[in-house]
Design a protein around this motif. Sequence first.
Motif, short mmCIF file in Angstrom:
data_model
loop_
_atom_site.label_atom_id
_atom_site.label_comp_id
_atom_site.label_asym_id
_atom_site.label_seq_id
_atom_site.Cartn_x
_atom_site.Cartn_y
_atom_site.Cartn_z
N ARG A 101 0.78 -1.38 -0.07
CA ARG A 101 -0.02 0.01 -0.18
C ARG A 101 1.06 1.29 -0.04
O ARG A 101 1.88 1.29 0.43
CB ARG A 101 -0.73 -0.11 1.30
CG ARG A 101 -2.13 1.15 1.38
CD ARG A 101 -2.70 0.92 2.53
NE ARG A 101 -2.16 1.22 3.78
CZ ARG A 101 -2.08 2.43 4.39
NH1 ARG A 101 -2.48 3.53 3.75
NH2 ARG A 101 -1.42 2.28 5.35
N TYR A 102 0.56 2.32 -0.62
CA TYR A 102 1.04 3.65 -0.73
C TYR A 102 0.35 4.53 -0.25
O TYR A 102 -1.11 4.58 -0.33
CB TYR A 102 1.47 3.84 -2.07
CG TYR A 102 2.27 3.15 -2.93
CD1 TYR A 102 3.80 3.27 -2.93
CD2 TYR A 102 1.96 1.92 -3.57
CE1 TYR A 102 4.62 2.52 -3.39
CE2 TYR A 102 2.91 1.13 -4.06
CZ TYR A 102 4.26 1.27 -3.93
OH TYR A 102 5.28 0.57 -4.72
N GLU A 103 0.86 5.40 0.69
CA GLU A 103 0.06 6.67 1.06
C GLU A 103 0.97 7.85 1.06
O GLU A 103 1.85 7.84 1.39
CB GLU A 103 -0.27 6.41 2.74
CG GLU A 103 -0.97 7.39 3.44
CD GLU A 103 -1.06 6.90 4.76
OE1 GLU A 103 -1.49 7.83 5.58
OE2 GLU A 103 -0.90 5.94 5.20
N ARG A 104 0.51 9.02 0.79
CA ARG A 104 0.98 10.33 0.61
C ARG A 104 0.52 10.91 1.97
O ARG A 104 -0.34 11.21 2.34
CB ARG A 104 0.36 11.08 -0.54
CG ARG A 104 1.21 12.59 -0.60
CD ARG A 104 0.96 13.30 -1.79
NE ARG A 104 1.68 14.39 -1.73
CZ ARG A 104 1.77 15.24 -3.00
NH1 ARG A 104 1.66 14.67 -3.97
NH2 ARG A 104 2.88 16.34 -2.59
N GLU B 6 3.78 0.71 2.75
CA GLU B 6 3.35 -0.33 3.62
C GLU B 6 3.87 -1.98 3.13
O GLU B 6 3.61 -2.18 2.17
CB GLU B 6 1.98 -0.48 4.05
CG GLU B 6 1.52 -1.62 5.07
CD GLU B 6 0.16 -1.71 5.48
OE1 GLU B 6 -0.27 -2.47 6.00
OE2 GLU B 6 -0.55 -0.87 5.13
#
Length: 236
Positions: free
Chosen positions: A17-20, A28
Amino acid sequence: MSLDWAQVVDGTWPAARYERLGPFLLREGQGGGSRVSAASRIGEVTEADIDAAEAAMQAMGQKRIFCLRPGDEALDAQLAARGYEVLDPVNIYACPVEQLTDIPIPRVTVFTLWEPLAIMREIWAQAGIGPERLAVMDRAKGPKTGLLLRHRDKPGGTGFVAIHDGVAMVHALEILPHQRRQGLGKWAMRGAAFWALDNGAQTLSVICTKANEGANALYRSLGMENVGEYHYRQLV
């Protein structure tokens, strides 16, 4: 080669998972290692931004680790001042795929196949590449393959190749200890190049830690160009 190597790495070895978060892209990794767990800079950073990124990584159950590329010198200094230690500086090598498809591969030396066979999983496991990293391979969206290497009719090693935006990147290349110094690394890269050519890639690339002198020598001997580098900083 003016490619965005960060995107190639993310495209061929993706995080879960990617989160800005402000000026950071968080990853993640779900146990898949530094490459899929490190935060990277995408904007100007303040000390408060670093605090927020640290808290978010800890909330994911991950270590506080950042990936530093050329242009990240200010962040590098900020992290050093906080006590972060340098981890695993790496080189990125690349060449046109045709450069490594100039000679045929000896028969029954390199096989390309996906899903991985049990013997491939065993070789990876012996090298510390377990289910969490195999899950990274499963997540890769583009064309991908495993490499099964053989020497003298015995398993010799394995690897993983995936393509993003016309670039094939080799990951998790492992040669069994008793099969080393037989040229299998060279044939693995040539096998990856033939597969990449057949699957529409123009460039073959690989990441290698700077400390791995043998692998760096192999890629240079194949005429691959050092096109980039990065390192991590981790708070121990």
